[in-house]
Design an enzyme around this catalytic site. Structure first.
Site, short mmCIF file in Angstrom:
data_model
loop_
_atom_site.label_atom_id
_atom_site.label_comp_id
_atom_site.label_asym_id
_atom_site.label_seq_id
_atom_site.Cartn_x
_atom_site.Cartn_y
_atom_site.Cartn_z
N PRO A 23 68.34 27.64 11.67
CA PRO A 23 67.06 26.93 11.64
C PRO A 23 66.96 25.91 12.76
O PRO A 23 67.97 25.34 13.18
CB PRO A 23 67.07 26.25 10.26
CG PRO A 23 68.51 26.11 9.92
CD PRO A 23 69.19 27.31 10.52
N ARG A 24 65.75 25.68 13.24
CA ARG A 24 65.54 24.69 14.28
C ARG A 24 66.02 23.32 13.82
O ARG A 24 66.56 22.55 14.61
CB ARG A 24 64.04 24.64 14.63
CG ARG A 24 63.67 23.61 15.69
CD ARG A 24 64.31 23.95 17.02
NE ARG A 24 63.87 23.05 18.08
CZ ARG A 24 64.36 23.07 19.30
NH1 ARG A 24 65.27 23.95 19.64
NH2 ARG A 24 63.91 22.23 20.22
N LEU A 52 65.88 31.80 27.20
CA LEU A 52 66.79 31.97 28.33
C LEU A 52 68.25 31.99 27.90
O LEU A 52 69.06 32.71 28.48
CB LEU A 52 66.59 30.86 29.35
CG LEU A 52 65.22 30.82 30.05
CD1 LEU A 52 65.14 29.63 30.99
CD2 LEU A 52 64.98 32.12 30.80
N GLU A 80 65.05 18.91 26.34
CA GLU A 80 64.89 18.14 27.56
C GLU A 80 66.22 17.54 28.04
O GLU A 80 66.48 17.47 29.23
CB GLU A 80 63.86 17.02 27.35
CG GLU A 80 62.44 17.49 27.15
CD GLU A 80 62.15 17.98 25.74
OE1 GLU A 80 61.09 18.57 25.52
OE2 GLU A 80 63.01 17.79 24.85
N GLY A 122 74.68 22.25 17.99
CA GLY A 122 75.51 22.44 19.18
C GLY A 122 76.32 23.72 19.21
O GLY A 122 77.09 23.94 20.14
N ASN A 169 63.42 28.38 23.42
CA ASN A 169 64.02 28.85 24.66
C ASN A 169 64.65 30.24 24.51
O ASN A 169 65.59 30.43 23.75
CB ASN A 169 65.09 27.84 25.10
CG ASN A 169 65.60 28.12 26.50
OD1 ASN A 169 65.17 29.05 27.16
ND2 ASN A 169 66.53 27.30 26.95
#
Length: 427
Positions: A266-267, A338, A56, A311, A336
């Site tokens: 990993p997330r 994209l 977000e 990052g 995501n």
């Protein structure tokens, strides 16, 4: 009503507290969630933007830039819930802008924080429902706006069951800028006035300057020690259960594609040690990115790179030959697609993309990504793309074109916000 919400929140908090303690969620900034803001912070009716986490925050970055250009006399306050989102937000904030953690939704905490900040406008990204915060802002006649709004299938089913509670709360929100016609229709079924809803598209298409093809990240190929003949498979934003599948597939692929390298991102980077053990169990060599030698020689190894920092995922997507986007082989709802697609990478995801329902559907409809229904199909797709690079090029070209066609949601959100504020000023 405040007392009712407080009771619900407190009951939930007491039930969830052991889990919160077990997962070590009490970070150094948690005191701000209790309403204890840094004394050095000074506010002069800022525009308050809430973005719960990393995704977000990235979505609202260009919106913030647009608001600063349109209202240069206004300072920006960004609030987040997660530490990772907070860290990214601090990188975005400029000058006298401030970053805090969102206060817990208890009436006495909310009132204290809102009184101290006294915002001129509150904007929340996606669909964040905080009853006490929204109610008190409305009581103070501070406009509450929603940008990039969406209502997932699962959330909608739940919301319908409490429509009698939700309807009066939703109608305290002055403007809903939503992603799709479906989201607009769902809000109207929940009792929101049509006049308060605008369909603006998905701001995720605007996160990067996707038209910029001049960027390159050659240092990252050197960082991994990749030679010109080597291929890189990146598994991004993975969750427990997915790494095991990816590693098993990679082991089998190595016999046919010995120059294939794997990077797992990993997330949650704090899971790096857990993934390291999985890699060793598969008789492979784990290499954490933060501990990587400046010029590694991995020619005689079977390395699996583990991204254990925040990052940098885009940098590694950029040097990938194939990307699998995680959270989709298990019931997490996906992540995501994209970002890798915009970097002209062939993208594969699993069957559980309900958090990105519209985007994934659009990509599949336009043959711009691949849906692997299970681990066997995922392996077949990776193998096919390695054997037929032209297929990957076709996928990535269609994806890039699709992204460019769908840009502009941020500008539309800014326009709707500006129109609302102008109308309000006239009233």
């Amino acid at each position: 009503m405040f007392i009712f919400y407080d009771l619900i929140f407190l009951v939930f908090a007491l039930i969830y507290l052991p889990v919160y303690l077990f997962r070590r969620k009490f970070h150094p900034g948690f005191s701000m969630r209790l309403g204890i803001l840094p004394k050095a912070l000074e506010f002069n009716r800022p525009i308050w933007i809430h973005a719960v986490s990393v995704g977000e925050v990235m979505v609202v970055q260009k919106l913030i830039a647009g608001l600063k250009a349109a209202y240069p006399d206004k300072k920006i306050l960004i609030s987040t819930v997660t530490p990772t989102g907070n860290r990214i937000a601090r990188g975005i904030a400029a000058g006298d802008d401030a970053v805090i953690y969102l206060p817990l939704d208890l009436s006495f905490i909310v009132r204290h924080v809102v009184e101290k900040i006294n915002p001129s406008l509150f904007i929340m990204a996606e669909t964040e429902i905080w009853p006490n915060l929204i109610s008190y802002l409305a009581q103070k006649k501070i406009p509450v706006l929603l940008v990039n709004g969406r209502i997932s299938d699962r959330s909608f089913r739940g919301y319908l069951g409490i429509k009698f509670l939700l309807k009066p709360l939703l109608n305290k929100i002055s403007l809903f800028c939503v992603q799709t016609k479906t989201d607009a229709q769902r809000l109207m079924r929940l009792g929101v006035l049509e006049s308060r809803i605008q369909i603006a598209g998905n701001m995720k298409f605007d996160i990067l300057d996707y038209a910029d093809t001049t960027k390159d990240y050659p240092d990252y190929k050197l960082k991994l020690g990749l030679g010109p003949e080597e291929k890189l498979l990146v598994a991004g934003s993975t969750h427990p259960g997915e790494e095991e599948i990816i590693l098993a597939i990679y082991r089998r692929l190595l016999s046919e594609f010995p120059r294939l390298k794997l990077l797992i991102a990993p997330r949650h980077p704090e899971r790096a040690a857990q993934i390291e053990k999985l890699v060793i169990r598969h008789n492979l060599k784990p290499i954490k990115i933060l501990q990587l030698n400046p010029t590694p020689n991995t020619n005689n190894l079977k390395p699996v790179f583990i991204l254990n920092t925040i990052g940098q995922l885009l940098n590694f997507y950029n040097i990938a030959d194939i990307v699998f986007v995680g959270g989709s082989l298990i019931r997490k709802g996906g992540h995501n697609i994209l970002e890798p697609a915009a970097l002209s990478k062939p993208v594969i995801f699993g069957p559980y993309m309900f958090n990105f329902r519209d985007i994934s559907g659009l990509f599949l409809e336009n043959k711009a990504a691949l849906l692997a229904r299970d681990k066997e199909e995922l392996e077949l797709y990776i193998k096919d793309l390695l054997n037929n690079p032209a297929k990957g090029i076709g996928l990535s070209q269609r994806a890039k074109s699709l992204i460019l066609q769908n840009q502009g949601a941020t500008a539309r959100n800014l326009e709707y916000i500006s129109n609302y504020l102008s109308k309000k000023k006239e009233d």
